[in-house]
Enzyme design. Structure first.
Site, mmCIF file in Angstrom:
data_model
loop_
_atom_site.group_PDB
_atom_site.id
_atom_site.type_symbol
_atom_site.label_atom_id
_atom_site.label_comp_id
_atom_site.label_asym_id
_atom_site.label_seq_id
_atom_site.Cartn_x
_atom_site.Cartn_y
_atom_site.Cartn_z
ATOM 1 N N GLY A 126 0.810 -1.217 0.000
ATOM 2 C CA GLY A 126 0.000 0.000 0.000
ATOM 3 C C GLY A 126 0.837 1.258 0.000
ATOM 4 O O GLY A 126 0.306 2.358 0.055
ATOM 5 N N CYS A 127 2.152 1.093 -0.060
ATOM 6 C CA CYS A 127 3.035 2.249 -0.137
ATOM 7 C C CYS A 127 3.540 2.375 -1.576
ATOM 8 O O CYS A 127 3.825 1.374 -2.213
ATOM 9 C CB CYS A 127 4.220 2.095 0.813
ATOM 10 S SG CYS A 127 3.722 1.913 2.533
ATOM 11 N N ALA A 128 3.652 3.605 -2.045
ATOM 12 C CA ALA A 128 4.130 3.839 -3.408
ATOM 13 C C ALA A 128 5.595 3.416 -3.527
ATOM 14 O O ALA A 128 6.025 2.871 -4.532
ATOM 15 C CB ALA A 128 3.980 5.310 -3.770
#
Length: 141
Positions: A53-55
């Protein structure tokens, strides 16, 4: 009842942010915090510690010693490394029951980061907070 008191480490960061009016200065400070944060051994950069969920790539390695919460972490993005350092200040050294009571959005809002972070970064920050809370909840049984 929410756990409103922040750690001294987080209070120090919040105080510094109050002096930095300019977003550019705050951004630089976040990066400085990230640079000062202890690096994570590559051995810990594995799928199990990766936060989805982190870029950017983010790894969090939570540990619980004597009922106190602690974690190491790393990111390949300098700003995110700084956010990890800020979360560390917010959570490290707390009792497990306190970890779950921290109102992270409210505390982080004090830094005024939310309106300047991209939605991807904000989602990543939420994902990191969720990982921390999940770990504390599992530890608390």
């Amino acid at each position: 009842m929410g756990f409103d008191m922040a750690t001294q480490a987080f209070e120090d960061i919040a105080e510094t942010f109050e002096f930095l009016d300019d977003w550019e200065d705050r951004y630089r400070h976040v990066i400085e915090l990230g640079k000062a944060f202890p690096p994570l051994d590559d051995a810990f950069k594995v799928p199990a510690t990766k936060v989805e969920g982190c870029a950017s790539q983010v790894w969090l390695v939570p540990t619980i010693e004597d009922g106190k919460f602690e974690f190491a972490g790393a990111s390949d993005a300098m700003i995110v490394q700084g956010l990890i350092a800020i979360l560390h200040a917010l959570y490290a050294g707390l009792e497990i029951s306190q970890v779950r009571a921290v109102d992270a959005p409210a505390q982080l809002a004090r830094l005024g980061l939310d309106e300047h972070l991209s939605s991807q970064r904000s989602n990543g920050l939420r994902a990191m907070v969720a990982r921390i809370r999940d770990t504390a909840e599992r530890a608390a049984g």
